[in-house]
Design a protein around this motif. Structure first.
Motif, PDB file in Angstrom:
ATOM      1  N   GLU A  85       0.848  -1.191   0.000  1.00 27.42           N
ATOM      2  CA  GLU A  85       0.000   0.000   0.000  1.00 27.42           C
ATOM      3  C   GLU A  85       0.882   1.237   0.000  1.00 27.42           C
ATOM      4  O   GLU A  85       1.804   1.356   0.795  1.00 27.42           O
ATOM      5  CB  GLU A  85      -0.930   0.025   1.210  1.00 27.42           C
ATOM      6  CG  GLU A  85      -1.861   1.218   1.189  1.00 27.42           C
ATOM      7  CD  GLU A  85      -2.867   1.229   2.321  1.00 27.42           C
ATOM      8  OE1 GLU A  85      -3.709   2.128   2.331  1.00 27.42           O
ATOM      9  OE2 GLU A  85      -2.811   0.345   3.183  1.00 27.42           O
TER      10      GLU A  85
ATOM     11  N   TYR B 283     -10.774   8.602  -8.493  1.00 21.69           N
ATOM     12  CA  TYR B 283     -12.186   8.203  -8.479  1.00 21.69           C
ATOM     13  C   TYR B 283     -12.927   8.735  -7.255  1.00 21.69           C
ATOM     14  O   TYR B 283     -14.014   9.312  -7.399  1.00 21.69           O
ATOM     15  CB  TYR B 283     -12.333   6.693  -8.598  1.00 21.69           C
ATOM     16  CG  TYR B 283     -12.013   6.148  -9.963  1.00 21.69           C
ATOM     17  CD1 TYR B 283     -12.279   6.882 -11.112  1.00 21.69           C
ATOM     18  CD2 TYR B 283     -11.439   4.902 -10.122  1.00 21.69           C
ATOM     19  CE1 TYR B 283     -11.991   6.394 -12.372  1.00 21.69           C
ATOM     20  CE2 TYR B 283     -11.142   4.401 -11.385  1.00 21.69           C
ATOM     21  CZ  TYR B 283     -11.421   5.154 -12.496  1.00 21.69           C
ATOM     22  OH  TYR B 283     -11.140   4.665 -13.736  1.00 21.69           O
ATOM     23  N   PRO B 284     -12.392   8.593  -6.043  1.00 23.79           N
ATOM     24  CA  PRO B 284     -13.114   9.169  -4.899  1.00 23.79           C
ATOM     25  C   PRO B 284     -13.178  10.698  -4.951  1.00 23.79           C
ATOM     26  O   PRO B 284     -14.184  11.294  -4.562  1.00 23.79           O
ATOM     27  CB  PRO B 284     -12.316   8.713  -3.678  1.00 23.79           C
ATOM     28  CG  PRO B 284     -11.357   7.691  -4.143  1.00 23.79           C
ATOM     29  CD  PRO B 284     -11.240   7.814  -5.622  1.00 23.79           C
TER      30      PRO B 284
ATOM     31  N   HIS C  33     -18.026   3.757  -5.000  1.00 21.65           N
ATOM     32  CA  HIS C  33     -17.128   2.615  -4.854  1.00 21.65           C
ATOM     33  C   HIS C  33     -15.687   2.938  -5.239  1.00 21.65           C
ATOM     34  O   HIS C  33     -14.903   2.016  -5.466  1.00 21.65           O
ATOM     35  CB  HIS C  33     -17.620   1.407  -5.659  1.00 21.65           C
ATOM     36  CG  HIS C  33     -19.044   1.073  -5.424  1.00 21.65           C
ATOM     37  ND1 HIS C  33     -19.519   0.660  -4.191  1.00 21.65           N
ATOM     38  CD2 HIS C  33     -20.118   1.114  -6.244  1.00 21.65           C
ATOM     39  CE1 HIS C  33     -20.816   0.445  -4.290  1.00 21.65           C
ATOM     40  NE2 HIS C  33     -21.207   0.713  -5.522  1.00 21.65           N
ATOM     41  N   GLY C  34     -15.354   4.225  -5.326  1.00 15.34           N
ATOM     42  CA  GLY C  34     -13.974   4.599  -5.618  1.00 15.34           C
ATOM     43  C   GLY C  34     -13.091   4.263  -4.422  1.00 15.34           C
ATOM     44  O   GLY C  34     -13.422   4.586  -3.290  1.00 15.34           O
ATOM     45  N   GLU C  35     -11.985   3.628  -4.670  1.00 15.51           N
ATOM     46  CA  GLU C  35     -11.090   3.188  -3.600  1.00 15.51           C
ATOM     47  C   GLU C  35     -10.155   4.328  -3.208  1.00 15.51           C
ATOM     48  O   GLU C  35      -9.555   4.977  -4.062  1.00 15.51           O
ATOM     49  CB  GLU C  35     -10.269   1.984  -4.086  1.00 15.51           C
ATOM     50  CG  GLU C  35      -9.314   1.430  -3.074  1.00 15.51           C
ATOM     51  CD  GLU C  35      -9.985   0.891  -1.826  1.00 15.51           C
ATOM     52  OE1 GLU C  35      -9.592   1.324  -0.734  1.00 15.51           O
ATOM     53  OE2 GLU C  35     -10.886   0.057  -1.934  1.00 15.51           O
ATOM     54  N   ASN C  36     -10.046   4.581  -1.905  1.00 15.03           N
ATOM     55  CA  ASN C  36      -9.163   5.632  -1.407  1.00 15.03           C
ATOM     56  C   ASN C  36      -7.730   5.157  -1.242  1.00 15.03           C
ATOM     57  O   ASN C  36      -6.824   5.971  -1.123  1.00 15.03           O
ATOM     58  CB  ASN C  36      -9.660   6.155  -0.055  1.00 15.03           C
ATOM     59  CG  ASN C  36     -10.877   7.029  -0.204  1.00 15.03           C
ATOM     60  OD1 ASN C  36     -10.929   7.864  -1.098  1.00 15.03           O
ATOM     61  ND2 ASN C  36     -11.850   6.850   0.654  1.00 15.03           N
ATOM     62  N   ARG C  37      -7.528   3.860  -1.221  1.00 17.37           N
ATOM     63  CA  ARG C  37      -6.191   3.328  -0.997  1.00 17.37           C
ATOM     64  C   ARG C  37      -5.547   2.928  -2.322  1.00 17.37           C
ATOM     65  O   ARG C  37      -6.233   2.579  -3.274  1.00 17.37           O
ATOM     66  CB  ARG C  37      -6.248   2.134  -0.055  1.00 17.37           C
ATOM     67  CG  ARG C  37      -6.842   2.529   1.282  1.00 17.37           C
ATOM     68  CD  ARG C  37      -6.962   1.419   2.280  1.00 17.37           C
ATOM     69  NE  ARG C  37      -7.110   0.102   1.711  1.00 17.37           N
ATOM     70  CZ  ARG C  37      -7.132  -1.012   2.422  1.00 17.37           C
ATOM     71  NH1 ARG C  37      -7.005  -0.971   3.715  1.00 17.37           N
ATOM     72  NH2 ARG C  37      -7.278  -2.182   1.845  1.00 17.37           N
ATOM     73  N   CYS C  38      -4.217   2.979  -2.352  1.00 15.34           N
ATOM     74  CA  CYS C  38      -3.473   2.664  -3.565  1.00 15.34           C
ATOM     75  C   CYS C  38      -2.533   1.494  -3.286  1.00 15.34           C
ATOM     76  O   CYS C  38      -1.717   1.553  -2.353  1.00 15.34           O
ATOM     77  CB  CYS C  38      -2.667   3.885  -4.005  1.00 15.34           C
ATOM     78  SG  CYS C  38      -1.662   3.595  -5.470  1.00 15.34           S
TER      79      CYS C  38
END
Length: 56
Positions: free
Chosen positions: A18, A31-32, A38-43
């Protein structure tokens, strides 16, 4: 059309890491920020990608 073949597939078994903004890389998941559901905040990236980003 020739389909590329991967000679080294070791990366497939490598773990995901991460990435956070505190790790020397500015992370801003789009996206968020754009309000998409449903956009993911984590990469997450594979370990080899993380190493290359730190080198850069």
């Amino acid at each position: 059309m020739k389909v590329p073949s991967w000679k080294n597939t070791d990366f497939i078994e490598s773990p995901f890491v991460e990435i956070t903004s505190g790790s020397g890389i500015d992370v801003a998941m789009q996206y968020p920020l754009l309000g998409m559901r449903h956009g993911e905040n984590r990469c997450f990236v594979r370990w080899e990608v993380y190493e290359k980003l730190l080198e850069a």
